[in-house]
Design a protein around this motif. Structure first.
Motif, mmCIF file in Angstrom:
data_model
loop_
_atom_site.group_PDB
_atom_site.id
_atom_site.type_symbol
_atom_site.label_atom_id
_atom_site.label_comp_id
_atom_site.label_asym_id
_atom_site.label_seq_id
_atom_site.Cartn_x
_atom_site.Cartn_y
_atom_site.Cartn_z
ATOM 1 N N VAL A 42 0.815 -1.218 0.000
ATOM 2 C CA VAL A 42 0.000 0.000 0.000
ATOM 3 C C VAL A 42 0.852 1.273 0.000
ATOM 4 C CG1 VAL A 42 -1.645 1.369 1.342
ATOM 5 C CG2 VAL A 42 -2.030 -1.085 1.021
ATOM 6 N N PRO A 43 1.896 1.402 0.833
ATOM 7 C CA PRO A 43 2.681 2.643 0.823
ATOM 8 C C PRO A 43 3.262 2.979 -0.539
ATOM 9 C CG PRO A 43 3.222 1.328 2.761
ATOM 10 C CD PRO A 43 2.372 0.469 1.881
ATOM 11 N N PHE A 44 3.552 1.962 -1.345
ATOM 12 C CA PHE A 44 4.157 2.205 -2.656
ATOM 13 C C PHE A 44 3.125 2.638 -3.689
ATOM 14 C CE2 PHE A 44 6.691 -1.031 -0.445
ATOM 15 C CZ PHE A 44 7.913 -0.370 -0.384
ATOM 16 N N HIS A 45 1.839 2.502 -3.350
ATOM 17 C CA HIS A 45 0.771 2.945 -4.246
ATOM 18 C C HIS A 45 0.281 4.343 -3.883
ATOM 19 C CE1 HIS A 45 -0.216 -0.781 -6.586
ATOM 20 N NE2 HIS A 45 0.482 -1.327 -5.611
ATOM 21 N N LEU A 46 0.806 4.909 -2.814
ATOM 22 C CA LEU A 46 0.428 6.254 -2.395
ATOM 23 C C LEU A 46 1.517 7.244 -2.782
ATOM 24 C CD1 LEU A 46 -0.915 5.471 1.203
ATOM 25 C CD2 LEU A 46 -2.259 5.811 -0.878
ATOM 26 N N GLN A 47 1.117 8.500 -2.947
ATOM 27 C CA GLN A 47 2.098 9.536 -3.250
ATOM 28 C C GLN A 47 3.008 9.746 -2.039
ATOM 29 O OE1 GLN A 47 0.145 13.068 -4.635
ATOM 30 N NE2 GLN A 47 -0.885 12.015 -6.320
ATOM 31 N N LEU A 48 4.231 10.173 -2.324
ATOM 32 C CA LEU A 48 5.234 10.312 -1.275
ATOM 33 C C LEU A 48 4.779 11.260 -0.174
ATOM 34 C CD1 LEU A 48 8.070 9.752 -0.185
ATOM 35 C CD2 LEU A 48 8.909 11.645 -1.606
ATOM 36 N N HIS A 49 4.132 12.351 -0.547
ATOM 37 C CA HIS A 49 3.738 13.338 0.473
ATOM 38 C C HIS A 49 2.686 12.776 1.425
ATOM 39 C CE1 HIS A 49 0.602 14.164 -2.610
ATOM 40 N NE2 HIS A 49 -0.142 14.439 -1.553
ATOM 41 N N CYS A 50 1.876 11.823 0.951
ATOM 42 C CA CYS A 50 0.892 11.182 1.833
ATOM 43 C C CYS A 50 1.591 10.356 2.898
ATOM 44 C CB CYS A 50 -0.048 10.304 1.016
ATOM 45 S SG CYS A 50 -1.123 11.211 -0.125
ATOM 46 N N ASN A 51 2.565 9.563 2.485
ATOM 47 C CA ASN A 51 3.311 8.751 3.448
ATOM 48 C C ASN A 51 4.100 9.620 4.425
ATOM 49 O OD1 ASN A 51 2.634 6.075 2.493
ATOM 50 N ND2 ASN A 51 3.930 6.478 0.715
ATOM 51 N N LEU A 52 4.701 10.696 3.913
ATOM 52 C CA LEU A 52 5.467 11.577 4.789
ATOM 53 C C LEU A 52 4.562 12.295 5.789
ATOM 54 C CD1 LEU A 52 8.020 13.161 2.274
ATOM 55 C CD2 LEU A 52 8.443 11.384 3.988
ATOM 56 N N ALA A 53 3.377 12.685 5.338
ATOM 57 C CA ALA A 53 2.429 13.349 6.237
ATOM 58 C C ALA A 53 1.993 12.406 7.357
ATOM 59 C CB ALA A 53 1.216 13.847 5.460
ATOM 60 N N ASN A 54 1.687 11.155 6.980
ATOM 61 C CA ASN A 54 1.290 10.175 7.998
ATOM 62 C C ASN A 54 2.431 9.899 8.970
ATOM 63 O OD1 ASN A 54 -1.382 9.702 7.186
ATOM 64 N ND2 ASN A 54 -0.731 8.267 5.599
ATOM 65 N N LEU A 55 3.633 9.826 8.443
ATOM 66 C CA LEU A 55 4.793 9.574 9.299
ATOM 67 C C LEU A 55 5.027 10.729 10.268
ATOM 68 C CD1 LEU A 55 7.135 7.661 9.934
ATOM 69 C CD2 LEU A 55 8.499 8.873 8.216
ATOM 70 N N SER A 56 4.826 11.950 9.791
ATOM 71 C CA SER A 56 5.026 13.120 10.652
ATOM 72 C C SER A 56 3.989 13.171 11.767
ATOM 73 C CB SER A 56 4.969 14.404 9.828
ATOM 74 O OG SER A 56 3.666 14.609 9.297
ATOM 75 N N ILE A 57 2.797 12.622 11.510
ATOM 76 C CA ILE A 57 1.765 12.575 12.552
ATOM 77 C C ILE A 57 2.013 11.404 13.497
ATOM 78 C CG2 ILE A 57 -0.707 12.315 12.988
ATOM 79 C CD1 ILE A 57 -1.200 13.559 10.242
ATOM 80 N N LEU A 58 2.447 10.287 12.941
ATOM 81 C CA LEU A 58 2.667 9.086 13.753
ATOM 82 C C LEU A 58 3.845 9.243 14.710
ATOM 83 C CD1 LEU A 58 2.095 6.116 14.434
ATOM 84 C CD2 LEU A 58 3.502 5.481 12.446
ATOM 85 N N ALA A 59 4.895 9.915 14.269
ATOM 86 C CA ALA A 59 6.122 10.006 15.075
ATOM 87 C C ALA A 59 5.889 10.573 16.473
ATOM 88 C CB ALA A 59 7.174 10.816 14.323
ATOM 89 N N PRO A 60 5.210 11.724 16.610
ATOM 90 C CA PRO A 60 4.980 12.226 17.977
ATOM 91 C C PRO A 60 4.063 11.332 18.801
ATOM 92 C CG PRO A 60 3.851 13.602 16.360
ATOM 93 C CD PRO A 60 4.753 12.685 15.594
ATOM 94 N N GLN A 61 3.155 10.594 18.116
ATOM 95 C CA GLN A 61 2.281 9.679 18.858
ATOM 96 C C GLN A 61 3.107 8.561 19.502
ATOM 97 O OE1 GLN A 61 -0.690 10.985 18.986
ATOM 98 N NE2 GLN A 61 -0.154 12.396 17.322
#
Length: 272
Positions: free
Chosen positions: A219-238
């Motif tokens: 799934v991550p490879f089917h999404l645009q890079l900015h989507c994965n980076l945005a999710n990662l930026s939200i997940l990291a502080p959690q």
């Protein structure tokens, strides 16, 4: 704009009324107790509303990428004043918590007390500002022709853990952290936070993969890079906050089993 106006009235009004009620009912409480509990109550009510709205939106979505729900934009407008006012309420809670401890810098409000607050809670301040200045504009103005309300509903449901976190802080503030209620609530904090703020992300990827028949690991490879980076930026502080919660739970366990003798800190700190 009607929902924005409702939020402007509702959340500051709730905070003000809570303070007045607590001051009249619990006359032996100091200012720190009143402000911390009032802020926690406001946060819990907002989180409860966000969870309910998020559940309605997510469960009503048949197509995770294109479906829209009228509650999405309405609640974003309604919740925006909360994010702004909660920064002020957190500052007041921190100010009075430090003032009752006798710190010289907190004799009166000043630029120094604001600076100390920002230094003490940098992640929470950034968290609120990003929601106001990034998440809100994207949701309201930059989704022309796009849906994706399912994912926004899931992000709303991430607030499910907030009432448990707030209750734990209130119990510590009231000096009853050794009660069975605090221990049960601690378990609920860890479970709800891990489920709704960390497992939420693989769940959303899994749902996306199910709809488009894509294996989960692809799934991550089917999404645009900015989507994965945005999710990662939200997940990291959690993940960071979850680690802090686990450390606090472990320290509490050691203290209650007699391995540590220091009391819990009544600092009004917050993990949002």
């Amino acid at each position: 704009m009607y929902m924005l106006a409702c939020g402007v009235v509702f959340f500051p009004g709730l905070f003000f009324i809570s303070r007045k009620v607590l001051e009249s009912v619990f006359k032996n409480w100091n200012d720190a107790d009143v402000f911390v509990v009032s802020e926690r109550l406001m946060s819990s009510i907002h989180a409860t509303l966000a969870t309910i709205v998020g559940f309605i939106i997510a469960t009503a979505s048949n197509d995770v990428m294109s479906d829209r729900h009228r509650l999405t934009n309405e609640f974003v407008w309604f919740g925006a004043p909360y994010m702004a006012f909660d920064l002020y309420a957190m500052y007041l809670s921190n100010y009075h918590s430090q003032k009752v401890k006798g710190h010289e810098a907190y004799r009166a409000h000043s630029l120094l007390t604001i600076k100390l607050f920002l230094l003490r809670h940098p992640l929470l301040v950034v968290h609120h500002m990003v929601l106001l200045m990034v998440f809100m504009p994207i949701t309201l103005f930059l989704r022309t022709g796009l849906g994706g309300d399912f994912f926004i509903g899931c992000f709303f449901m991430a607030e499910f853990s907030t009432p448990f976190v707030s209750l734990g802080k209130v119990l510590i503030q009231l000096g009853i952290e050794d009660s069975w209620l605090h221990r049960v609530n601690g378990v609920m904090v860890l479970l709800s936070f891990f489920t709704c703020r960390i497992l939420l992300f693989p769940y959303m990827y899994w749902v996306y993969g199910q709809q488009y028949t894509i294996p989960f690991h692809k799934v991550p490879f089917h999404l645009q890079l900015h989507c994965n980076l945005a999710n990662l930026s939200i997940l990291a502080p959690q993940i960071y906050w979850f680690v802090l919660l686990c450390r606090k739970a472990y320290r509490l366990y050691l203290r209650q089993t007699g391995s540590m003798g220091q009391p819990a800190h009544k600092d009004g700190s917050k993990t949002d």
